[in-house]
Design a protein around this motif. Structure first.
Motif, PDB file in Angstrom:
ATOM      1  N   GLY A 137       5.176   5.498  -4.497  1.00  0.00           N
ATOM      2  CA  GLY A 137       6.127   5.191  -5.557  1.00  0.00           C
ATOM      3  C   GLY A 137       7.550   5.052  -5.059  1.00  0.00           C
ATOM      4  N   ASP A 138       7.744   5.057  -3.753  1.00  0.00           N
ATOM      5  CA  ASP A 138       9.068   4.961  -3.146  1.00  0.00           C
ATOM      6  C   ASP A 138       9.569   3.526  -3.254  1.00  0.00           C
ATOM      7  OD1 ASP A 138      11.294   4.798  -1.472  1.00  0.00           O
ATOM      8  OD2 ASP A 138      10.452   6.163   0.025  1.00  0.00           O
ATOM      9  N   ASP A 139      10.699   3.330  -3.935  1.00  0.00           N
ATOM     10  CA  ASP A 139      11.205   1.984  -4.176  1.00  0.00           C
ATOM     11  C   ASP A 139      11.644   1.278  -2.900  1.00  0.00           C
ATOM     12  OD1 ASP A 139      11.776   0.040  -6.320  1.00  0.00           O
ATOM     13  OD2 ASP A 139      13.826   0.176  -5.549  1.00  0.00           O
ATOM     14  N   ALA A 140      11.896   2.025  -1.840  1.00  0.00           N
ATOM     15  CA  ALA A 140      12.252   1.384  -0.571  1.00  0.00           C
ATOM     16  C   ALA A 140      11.102   0.513  -0.077  1.00  0.00           C
ATOM     17  CB  ALA A 140      12.604   2.440   0.473  1.00  0.00           C
ATOM     18  N   PHE A 141       9.873   0.979  -0.279  1.00  0.00           N
ATOM     19  CA  PHE A 141       8.715   0.174   0.098  1.00  0.00           C
ATOM     20  C   PHE A 141       8.589  -1.044  -0.819  1.00  0.00           C
ATOM     21  CE2 PHE A 141       7.105   4.387   1.716  1.00  0.00           C
ATOM     22  CZ  PHE A 141       7.131   4.045   3.055  1.00  0.00           C
ATOM     23  N   ARG A 142       8.817  -0.851  -2.109  1.00  0.00           N
ATOM     24  CA  ARG A 142       8.703  -1.972  -3.048  1.00  0.00           C
ATOM     25  C   ARG A 142       9.716  -3.053  -2.723  1.00  0.00           C
ATOM     26  NH1 ARG A 142      10.400  -4.902  -6.819  1.00  0.00           N
ATOM     27  NH2 ARG A 142      12.454  -3.993  -6.589  1.00  0.00           N
ATOM     28  N   GLN A 143      10.953  -2.655  -2.463  1.00  0.00           N
ATOM     29  CA  GLN A 143      11.981  -3.650  -2.160  1.00  0.00           C
ATOM     30  C   GLN A 143      11.647  -4.420  -0.882  1.00  0.00           C
ATOM     31  OE1 GLN A 143      16.077  -2.303  -2.343  1.00  0.00           O
ATOM     32  NE2 GLN A 143      15.577  -0.779  -3.914  1.00  0.00           N
ATOM     33  N   ALA A 144      11.186  -3.703   0.136  1.00  0.00           N
ATOM     34  CA  ALA A 144      10.831  -4.377   1.385  1.00  0.00           C
ATOM     35  C   ALA A 144       9.649  -5.316   1.174  1.00  0.00           C
ATOM     36  CB  ALA A 144      10.500  -3.338   2.455  1.00  0.00           C
ATOM     37  N   ALA A 145       8.640  -4.873   0.398  1.00  0.00           N
ATOM     38  CA  ALA A 145       7.480  -5.720   0.125  1.00  0.00           C
ATOM     39  C   ALA A 145       7.888  -6.969  -0.649  1.00  0.00           C
ATOM     40  CB  ALA A 145       6.439  -4.927  -0.653  1.00  0.00           C
ATOM     41  N   LEU A 169       0.828  -1.206   0.000  1.00  0.00           N
ATOM     42  CA  LEU A 169       0.000   0.000   0.000  1.00  0.00           C
ATOM     43  C   LEU A 169       0.863   1.257   0.000  1.00  0.00           C
ATOM     44  CD1 LEU A 169      -2.811  -0.874   2.601  1.00  0.00           C
ATOM     45  CD2 LEU A 169      -3.107  -0.613   0.131  1.00  0.00           C
ATOM     46  N   CYS A 170       1.887   1.262   0.846  1.00  0.00           N
ATOM     47  CA  CYS A 170       2.779   2.421   0.910  1.00  0.00           C
ATOM     48  C   CYS A 170       3.483   2.649  -0.421  1.00  0.00           C
ATOM     49  CB  CYS A 170       3.791   2.257   2.038  1.00  0.00           C
ATOM     50  SG  CYS A 170       3.119   2.409   3.703  1.00  0.00           S
ATOM     51  N   TYR A 171       3.876   1.566  -1.069  1.00  0.00           N
ATOM     52  CA  TYR A 171       4.533   1.696  -2.367  1.00  0.00           C
ATOM     53  C   TYR A 171       3.568   2.236  -3.420  1.00  0.00           C
ATOM     54  CZ  TYR A 171       6.492   0.425  -6.875  1.00  0.00           C
ATOM     55  OH  TYR A 171       6.937   0.455  -8.174  1.00  0.00           O
ATOM     56  N   GLU A 172       2.349   1.692  -3.443  1.00  0.00           N
ATOM     57  CA  GLU A 172       1.365   2.170  -4.419  1.00  0.00           C
ATOM     58  C   GLU A 172       1.107   3.663  -4.255  1.00  0.00           C
ATOM     59  OE1 GLU A 172      -1.935   0.222  -6.552  1.00  0.00           O
ATOM     60  OE2 GLU A 172      -2.156  -0.775  -4.608  1.00  0.00           O
ATOM     61  N   HIS A 173       1.026   4.115  -3.027  1.00  0.00           N
ATOM     62  CA  HIS A 173       0.723   5.524  -2.770  1.00  0.00           C
ATOM     63  C   HIS A 173       1.911   6.428  -3.095  1.00  0.00           C
ATOM     64  CE1 HIS A 173      -0.768   9.150  -0.817  1.00  0.00           C
ATOM     65  NE2 HIS A 173       0.365   9.216  -0.136  1.00  0.00           N
ATOM     66  N   LEU A 209      -7.865   4.580   4.682  1.00  0.00           N
ATOM     67  CA  LEU A 209      -7.384   5.931   4.415  1.00  0.00           C
ATOM     68  C   LEU A 209      -7.040   6.117   2.936  1.00  0.00           C
ATOM     69  CD1 LEU A 209      -5.043   6.490   7.490  1.00  0.00           C
ATOM     70  CD2 LEU A 209      -7.105   7.826   6.973  1.00  0.00           C
ATOM     71  N   LEU A 210      -6.331   5.150   2.375  1.00  0.00           N
ATOM     72  CA  LEU A 210      -5.915   5.276   0.979  1.00  0.00           C
ATOM     73  C   LEU A 210      -7.099   5.159   0.033  1.00  0.00           C
ATOM     74  CD1 LEU A 210      -2.538   3.333   1.019  1.00  0.00           C
ATOM     75  CD2 LEU A 210      -2.890   5.794   0.796  1.00  0.00           C
ATOM     76  N   ARG A 211      -8.101   4.405   0.430  1.00  0.00           N
ATOM     77  CA  ARG A 211      -9.300   4.320  -0.396  1.00  0.00           C
ATOM     78  C   ARG A 211     -10.055   5.648  -0.374  1.00  0.00           C
ATOM     79  NH1 ARG A 211     -12.567  -1.204  -1.100  1.00  0.00           N
ATOM     80  NH2 ARG A 211     -13.961  -0.545  -2.776  1.00  0.00           N
ATOM     81  N   LEU A 212     -10.146   6.243   0.790  1.00  0.00           N
ATOM     82  CA  LEU A 212     -10.812   7.535   0.905  1.00  0.00           C
ATOM     83  C   LEU A 212     -10.073   8.622   0.136  1.00  0.00           C
ATOM     84  CD1 LEU A 212     -11.723   7.494   4.704  1.00  0.00           C
ATOM     85  CD2 LEU A 212     -13.376   7.729   2.838  1.00  0.00           C
ATOM     86  N   GLU A 213      -8.749   8.619   0.203  1.00  0.00           N
ATOM     87  CA  GLU A 213      -7.956   9.705  -0.357  1.00  0.00           C
ATOM     88  C   GLU A 213      -7.602   9.498  -1.830  1.00  0.00           C
ATOM     89  OE1 GLU A 213      -5.959  13.322  -0.500  1.00  0.00           O
ATOM     90  OE2 GLU A 213      -7.338  12.525   1.001  1.00  0.00           O
ATOM     91  N   LYS A 214      -7.284   8.249  -2.219  1.00  0.00           N
ATOM     92  CA  LYS A 214      -6.763   8.025  -3.567  1.00  0.00           C
ATOM     93  C   LYS A 214      -7.456   6.902  -4.338  1.00  0.00           C
ATOM     94  CE  LYS A 214      -2.553   8.686  -4.712  1.00  0.00           C
ATOM     95  NZ  LYS A 214      -1.087   8.599  -4.917  1.00  0.00           N
ATOM     96  N   GLY A 215      -8.420   6.248  -3.718  1.00  0.00           N
ATOM     97  CA  GLY A 215      -9.111   5.164  -4.412  1.00  0.00           C
ATOM     98  C   GLY A 215      -8.323   3.878  -4.500  1.00  0.00           C
TER      99      GLY A 215
END
Length: 379
Positions: free
Chosen positions: A62-70, A56-60, A364-370
């Motif tokens: 785009g930070d590759d640090a989240f993608r790598q950890a996921a 979710l953090c990566y989708e919101h 939260l992300l659904r409310l703010e960004k879908g």
């Protein structure tokens, strides 16, 4: 900055810092009144929620640090699957929908897709043909749990619906529908409350009766279970378009809302005596909010209940952010306080719950960004 944006930025900051603190381990619950998470080496039923938070953090962001950890968590789930480590339970959907299936949804990674499909097969091993249900806990034939279903499993069925869509193999969908039908008939009561669990005769599938594993009494309504039902039946409707599931989700949602206290965040059981020190369960409210957003997405625009549900979910989410979040506590690890794991068992009755954090962030992300989470692919 809106209240949702403020909460999301706080969640991103804490999750980014937690990546370094947790390393290759997975958070479960806190046991110190809500300061730091108890960690495990990917061997609990809750570990997919950390993976889901990272995606979710990566989708919101785009930070590759989240993608790598996921992505590292997905490799951990691959190793867990191959070692068959603590997978003999129904929570396979929680584990692999938010890890491998999430990676497939976001990146179309074929290896992740194949891992999620193998996880669906692992869940299918829980199918008990005589009773036509998925056994929640324990080995086949277990004297205590062999005939037990639980309402939590409604959130594991989406892995099977998805596997049917991916493969065309009707076994996945048929089993999920049969289990959902049985859950609707036996776990949902006539007053729109719910049992946590229900037992059947293992030999012939005859119903025995409902009880609880974590609620106040066998006849009470455990709030987290009611929340699982709201979200789970809405998801079964999304996959099958059977309006009985939509109506069941709405019934459960009405009951949940009609029994909330003034600040819109649930106590741990709707029937527990309310007195000084009665535990809340912010995680139940977080699940409910995410589930109600899914339900709203599925309801007709002309539905007379839409405005009521929309108003109440904003009140509940505002309360979670303003009264239960850790926005002003930068050094703690969790996102929302006052979650309860197993009150009667004395396990973390007033602590962080990683699933509470996940569903809070999803809502939260659904409310703010879908951004809708990873229970299904947009079709």
């Amino acid at each position: 900055m809106s209240v949702w944006q403020t909460a999301i930025e706080d969640a991103l900051q804490k999750t980014r810092r937690n990546i370094g603190k947790f390393g290759d381990q997975f958070p479960h619950v806190s046991t110190d009144g809500g300061r730091s998470y108890e960690l495990n080496a990917n061997e609990d039923w809750t570990d997919g929620f950390w993976s889901g938070m990272l995606w979710l953090c990566y989708e919101h962001s785009g930070d590759d640090a989240f993608r790598q950890a996921a992505a590292r968590t997905v490799e951990s789930f691959r190793e867990r699957y191959e070692a068959d480590r603590v997978l003999d339970h129904h929570d396979i959907g929680f584990l692999y929908s938010l890890s491998a299936k999430a990676q497939w949804i976001i990146e179309k990674d074929e290896a992740a897709r194949q891992l999620a499909l193998r996880a669906a097969d692992k869940l299918m091993a829980r199918w008990r043909e005589p009773g036509q249900y998925f056994q929640a806990w324990g080995p086949a034939g277990d004297s205590v749990n062999g005939g037990r279903i639980i309402i939590d499993c409604m959130m594991n069925l989406p892995l099977l619906y998805w596997a049917f869509e991916q493969t065309g193999d009707e076994r996945y969908r048929q089993a999920a529908v049969l289990h959902a039908d049985k859950s609707r008939r036996y776990l949902v009561r006539g007053d729109d409350s719910s049992y946590h669990t229900f037992h059947f005769d293992q030999k012939n599938g005859e119903p025995i009766g409902g009880d609880t594993a974590q609620g106040y009494t066998n006849g009470s309504t455990w709030t987290r279970g009611q929340a699982w039902g709201v979200y789970g039946f809405a998801l079964s409707y999304r996959y099958t378009e059977d309006r009985l599931y939509l109506e069941t989700s709405k019934r459960l949602a009405r009951f949940f809302l009609s029994h909330l206290p003034e600040d819109e965040v649930a106590y741990w059981d709707f029937n527990a005596p309310i007195e000084a020190g009665t535990p809340r369960d912010s995680s139940a409210s977080a699940i409910f909010c995410a589930g109600l957003l899914e339900l709203l997405d599925l309801m007709d625009e002309s539905d007379p209940e839409r405005a009521y549900f929309e108003r109440r979910i904003r009140l509940a989410m505002e309360s979670l952010v303003l009264n239960y979040s850790t926005i002003n506590e930068p050094n703690v690890e969790g996102l929302i306080k006052r979650g309860s794991y197993h009150v009667r068992g004395g396990s973390s009755p007033d602590d962080f719950m990683i699933w509470g954090d996940y569903y809070y962030l999803e809502a939260l992300l659904r409310l703010e960004k879908g951004i809708k989470g990873y229970w299904y692919e947009d079709r």
